[in-house]
Design an enzyme around this catalytic site. Sequence first.
Site, PDB file in Angstrom:
ATOM      1  CB  SER A 191      -0.932   0.005   1.222  1.00  0.00           C
ATOM      2  OG  SER A 191      -0.210  -0.243   2.410  1.00  0.00           O
ATOM      3  CD  GLU A 251      -7.478  -5.755   1.227  1.00  0.00           C
ATOM      4  OE1 GLU A 251      -6.326  -6.242   1.239  1.00  0.00           O
ATOM      5  OE2 GLU A 251      -7.740  -4.613   0.794  1.00  0.00           O
TER       6      GLU A 251
END
Length: 276
Positions: free
Chosen positions: A45, A182
């Site tokens: 990320s 996720e």
Amino acid sequence: MKKLTVKDIRHMKGMEKISMLTAYDAPMASLLDGQGVTALLVGDSLGMVILGYDSTVPVTMEQMLHHAGAVSRGTKSAVVVGDMPFGSYQVSVEQAVENGVRFLKEAGCDCVKLEGGVEVTDAVRGLVRAGVPVMGHLGLTPQTAGQLGGFKVQGKDMDAARKLIADARALEAAGAFAIVLECVPGPLAEVVTQAIGIPTIGIGAGAGCDGQVLVTNDMLGLFERFTPGFVKKYMNLAPEIKEAVQSFLNEVAHQEFPAEEHTFASEKDFHSLLDE
Ligand code: KIV
């Protein structure tokens, strides 16, 4: 402060909840580590949150190692997880092992994370055999989000749910010590958690997981481009930063900063130097 290991995380299942936050630099790592977070994830990320890319796909090994090294240097206790970027483990088992080893040797990480299920189990086995502990990542896997139809909740029908459970079991059998789930419906994440003997760490996967992970910049309200629906903002730092910067600009413009207490004094009169 005791240094935690992947074994500690493995043993926390069913005993106490695991907490994981992302970190990309030493000062933030040190702040989060000091508060007792179980694991610090140097997530890819990084690409979106710090480096300004539109996805995690362009992130390179060199960028990951640069930031992972900083996080390791700022961490005393938490387990440091290096996220293997897209293209660093898909080509061959040898490539996965070489890159996984670099996270431990060059960046001081304790383990690596990689995305995928059955299709990455050879890589997981190779890494574990080489002494690199592996955290899996299932559900929404951002590196291949395009194939999954975008950033969407995964495992919504029975077939997809069955595949998720099979992938989780395959990762466990290959030697993974934990799995990030996720964007998975809460009730399915709960079943996956019951189906395997290693901990699940959820992000957008409900309270039934063995632990929770958030992107730190999201939970602090620092990342303004978008906020996924599952994120809880524990602070809203961006507006506060803007306010502070506005105060600085005003004070500079009105010669209110620096004040006397921010200025080094001297007894000497330096004006005479102007005539030299
Ligand atoms: O890269 C990352 O930050 C991650 C988390 C979203 C789990 O993989």
